[in-house]
Write an enzyme that holds these catalytic residues in place. Sequence first.
Site, PDB file in Angstrom:
ATOM      1  CB  CYS A   2      -0.931   0.089   1.197  1.00 23.20           C
ATOM      2  SG  CYS A   2      -2.053  -1.293   1.315  1.00 23.20           S
ATOM      3  NE  ARG A  27       4.564   1.801   0.105  1.00 21.76           N
ATOM      4  CZ  ARG A  27       5.522   1.669   1.007  1.00 21.76           C
ATOM      5  NH1 ARG A  27       6.764   1.882   0.659  1.00 21.76           N
ATOM      6  NH2 ARG A  27       5.241   1.347   2.228  1.00 21.76           N
ATOM      7  CD1 TRP A  75       0.365  -6.571  -2.740  1.00 25.85           C
ATOM      8  CD2 TRP A  75      -0.023  -7.053  -0.582  1.00 25.85           C
ATOM      9  NE1 TRP A  75       0.742  -7.871  -2.516  1.00 25.85           N
ATOM     10  CE2 TRP A  75       0.517  -8.197  -1.210  1.00 25.85           C
ATOM     11  CE3 TRP A  75      -0.352  -7.131   0.769  1.00 25.85           C
ATOM     12  CZ2 TRP A  75       0.744  -9.387  -0.525  1.00 25.85           C
ATOM     13  CZ3 TRP A  75      -0.134  -8.331   1.449  1.00 25.85           C
ATOM     14  CH2 TRP A  75       0.408  -9.436   0.796  1.00 25.85           C
ATOM     15  CG  ASN A 101       1.349   1.037   4.260  1.00 22.83           C
ATOM     16  OD1 ASN A 101       1.106  -0.152   4.070  1.00 22.83           O
ATOM     17  ND2 ASN A 101       2.573   1.510   4.313  1.00 22.83           N
ATOM     18  N   GLY A 102      -0.828  -0.612   6.452  1.00 24.32           N
ATOM     19  CA  GLY A 102      -0.511  -1.347   7.677  1.00 24.32           C
ATOM     20  C   GLY A 102      -1.604  -2.348   7.979  1.00 24.32           C
ATOM     21  CD  GLU A 492      17.811 -13.175  -5.845  1.00 22.22           C
ATOM     22  OE1 GLU A 492      17.221 -13.592  -4.827  1.00 22.22           O
ATOM     23  OE2 GLU A 492      17.456 -12.167  -6.477  1.00 22.22           O
ATOM     24  CE  LYS A 496      14.610 -11.809  -8.296  1.00 25.71           C
ATOM     25  NZ  LYS A 496      15.010 -11.067  -7.191  1.00 25.71           N
ATOM     26  CD  GLU A 499      10.810 -12.201  -6.645  1.00 25.62           C
ATOM     27  OE1 GLU A 499      10.581 -11.526  -5.635  1.00 25.62           O
ATOM     28  OE2 GLU A 499      11.840 -12.053  -7.331  1.00 25.62           O
ATOM     29  CG  HIS A 515      20.662 -36.396  -0.510  1.00 28.08           C
ATOM     30  ND1 HIS A 515      20.993 -37.672  -0.125  1.00 28.08           N
ATOM     31  CD2 HIS A 515      21.835 -35.720  -0.607  1.00 28.08           C
ATOM     32  CE1 HIS A 515      22.310 -37.761   0.034  1.00 28.08           C
ATOM     33  NE2 HIS A 515      22.838 -36.579  -0.261  1.00 28.08           N
ATOM     34  CE  LYS A 614      12.082  -2.807  -5.142  1.00 34.46           C
ATOM     35  NZ  LYS A 614      12.529  -4.186  -5.332  1.00 34.46           N
TER      36      LYS A 614
HETATM   37  C1  G6P Z   1       9.488  -8.450  -1.001  1.00 34.32           C
HETATM   38  C2  G6P Z   1      10.121  -8.033  -2.323  1.00 34.32           C
HETATM   39  C3  G6P Z   1      11.481  -8.717  -2.483  1.00 34.32           C
HETATM   40  C4  G6P Z   1      12.374  -8.416  -1.292  1.00 34.32           C
HETATM   41  C5  G6P Z   1      11.686  -8.762   0.035  1.00 34.32           C
HETATM   42  C6  G6P Z   1      12.461  -8.207   1.217  1.00 34.32           C
HETATM   43  O1  G6P Z   1       9.153  -9.780  -1.035  1.00 34.32           O
HETATM   44  O2  G6P Z   1       9.274  -8.375  -3.407  1.00 34.32           O
HETATM   45  O3  G6P Z   1      12.104  -8.258  -3.670  1.00 34.32           O
HETATM   46  O4  G6P Z   1      13.555  -9.135  -1.396  1.00 34.32           O
HETATM   47  O5  G6P Z   1      10.379  -8.181   0.092  1.00 34.32           O
HETATM   48  O6  G6P Z   1      12.445  -6.805   1.129  1.00 34.32           O
HETATM   49  P1  G6P Z   1      13.538  -5.860   1.726  1.00 34.32           P
HETATM   50  O7  G6P Z   1      13.069  -4.480   1.332  1.00 34.32           O
HETATM   51  O8  G6P Z   1      13.527  -6.070   3.191  1.00 34.32           O
HETATM   52  O9  G6P Z   1      14.843  -6.202   1.111  1.00 34.32           O
END
Ligand code: G6P
Length: 619
Positions: A2, A27, A75, A101-102, A492, A496, A499, A515, A614
Site C-alpha cells: 500500500c 507497493r 495491496w 497502510n498497515g 536467488e 527471480k 516471481e 537426495h 516490493k
Molecule cells: C518483497 C520483495 C522482495 C524483497 C523482500 C524483502 O518480497 O518483493 O524483492 O527481497 O520483500 O524486502 P527488503 O526491502 O527487506 O529487502
Amino acid sequence: MCGIVGYIGDQQAYPILIKGLHRLEYRGYDSAGVALISQSGELNVYKEKGKVVALERLCEKTDVTGTIGIAHTRWATHGEPNASNAHPHYSESRSLALVHNGIIENYKVLRLELEKNGVTFRSETDTEVLVQLVEFMMNSHHCDLYTAVQLALKNVVGAYAIAILEKSHPDTLVCARKGSPLIIGVGKSETGRPEYFLGSDATPIIEYTDKVIYLNDEEIAVMDRTGRLEITNLANVKQTPQLVTLQMNLEELEKGGYPHFMLKEIWEQPNALRTCIKGRLDRENSEVVLSGIIDNKEKFQNCRRIIICACGTSWHSALIGKYFIEEACQIPVEVEYASEFRYRNPVIFPDDVVVAVSQSGETADTLAAIQLAKEKGAFLYGICNVIGSSIARATNSGTYLHVGPEIGVASTKAFSGQVITLALLGLAIAKVRGTLDTKFYQMLVDELYQIPDKMQWTLEHNKDIDKFAERFTYCKNFLYLGRGYNYPLALEGALKLKEISYIHAEGYPAAEMKHGPIALVDAEMPVVVIAPKKGMYDKVVSNIQEIKSRSGKIISVVTEGDTVVKGMSDYCFVIPDTRDCFVPLLAVIPLQLLSYYVAIAKGCNVDQPRNLAKSVTVE
Ligand code: G6P
C-alpha cells in the site's frame, strides 16, 4: 504494501496525487483511490479495482477539483481487492475520509464495539474501523479531528500510516504513523505560499521539494495552509520536527528508455556498484573505509557472533555474506529469516552484532527482528538502500547501498548492492580483527574493485538470452544448482524466475540434488547449473553428468574459455574469471536476464508481478 500520497497547498491536488500513486504503485496495485475536497466543499471519494490507470479512467468524468487530497494504492490484506474495499474509506457520516497502510490487529474487537454503538460498516477492511473510530471519538468527546485521532490510535493495536481529510475543515490535513512509513514534504508553491506533501516514501515528493520530515512511530501531524505544522505523540507531547534534505534524483525514478524498470535496473548494476564502493574501497591503500565499523570498532573486535536477519532476496544476499564473513573474519555468522527469528525466542547475547539486510528498510518482519535484538542488548547494524527508512533509523549504525531507487518489484541491483556491501563489511571487520594476511587482503580489494567492469562485460556478452528464452515458456518447473557461494545464488535465480514468470523453480546445493530433486529430472526439466571454473568445479561437472544421463536440459553459467561444461550444456552463459567469493556478483546477471526474458516471452508484467509487492510492511 500500500502506498499513501497526500497534498495540501495552492495547486490542484489531483494531478499531484495521481503522479504520486504511479510512483508508489510498486507497493501494491490491486486497487486505487483518491479523496478530494472540492472548491464547493464536497468531500469526494473515487476508487476503482485494478491499477492506477483504471482510477484515472474513472475520474475522467468526475469532479476532481480541490487543493487538498489524499490517495492510496492497495495491496489487499483484509477483504478482496474490489472498489468497496479500496481506500480512501469514508466515515459513516461521510464527513471524514482516510487512507491507511498497515494492519490493525484488533480490528474485529473494535468493529464489534462500534457496531454495538450503532455504527454501520460498508467494507470488510480493517481500515474502515480506523475512520469510524475517529468519527466516533469526535462525536463522543466533542473534540476536533486531531484530538480524535489521538484518542482513537490509543485503542489501536497494529501498524499504521494514515492520512485523513475532514469535509468541514478543508484547510487541514492530519496524518500519523506507527510501524509503517510516512514522510512529510515541506514546500512552497509558485505563489510563495506553504504547501505540504505526504508519501509512503520520498518518490512522490521529490519532484516538488527536497525538504522532508520523517514521521516517527506514534507521532501525529497536523498541517494547514498557513504553514502550521504541529507534531505530537500519542501522549500529546509536542515533538520537534527534524527537516532533512533528500538525496535523490528524479531521473532515477524514470525508465530512461528501457521497456521495464527491471531491465533498466539489471543494466544499471555496474554503475550502481561503482557508486556503492566509491569512497569506501580504497584500492591504492588497500583499505575498506566504512564509518559504521570505524566508529564502532570495539563492537566488531569483541563480538562473539554475527546474526543476519532478512527476508526474500535480501536473505539470499545475507547467506552469501555469511560465507564471506566467516571465511574472512573467522567469526560465526548465522542467517535468519526475520519472520521466524522474531517469534522463536532466539538466544541473543549482548555481545552479538545483529545485522538487518533490507532494500526498502521497511520490511515489517525485519524491523520486528531487530527490535527484539535491541531488547536483548545486541548491537544493531543496518544494510539498507532507502535512506532514512525505518530500519536505517532503528539500527545503531550501518551502511547504505547507494544503488539508487529500485522500482521493479523483483530485486536486482539491490541484491548485487547487498552482496558487495556485505563483502565490504567482511573486509572491514577482518581489518579490525586482523584475520587476513595483508597480501591476500590486497588481492581481494583489488578484485572487488574490478567487479563493476566485469559486470559490464557479463551484460555485453549475455545480451542474446532473449533469442532463446521463448523455448522455456512451456516449462512447469526449473531446478537451479550451485555449490559454495553459488548455492545462495541458485536460490536467488530460482526466486527471480518464480516471481516474475510464475514458473515453479527450486534452488538446491548441487550435491544435495541426489537426495530428492533428481527424481524430478526428465527431458522436460531445465536445470540451471552455476559452474564456474573454481574450487568445486569437478564435482559440479559430475552433478551435470548425473542430470544429463537422465535427459535433463542443462543451462550453465561458466567461466569464459571453459569448454568442458559448455560442451555438456544445451545453453551456456559466460562470465569473466574472478575469485570464488565474488562469482555470485557476475553469475547473477545471466540468471536475472533469463528470468526477465522468459517472463516477457510469457507476456507477464515483470515490474508488477501478480500478488507481490516490493515493500512488505505487514506480517
Ligand atoms: C518483497 C520483495 C522482495 C524483497 C523482500 C524483502 O518480497 O518483493 O524483492 O527481497 O520483500 O524486502 P527488503 O526491502 O527487506 O529487502
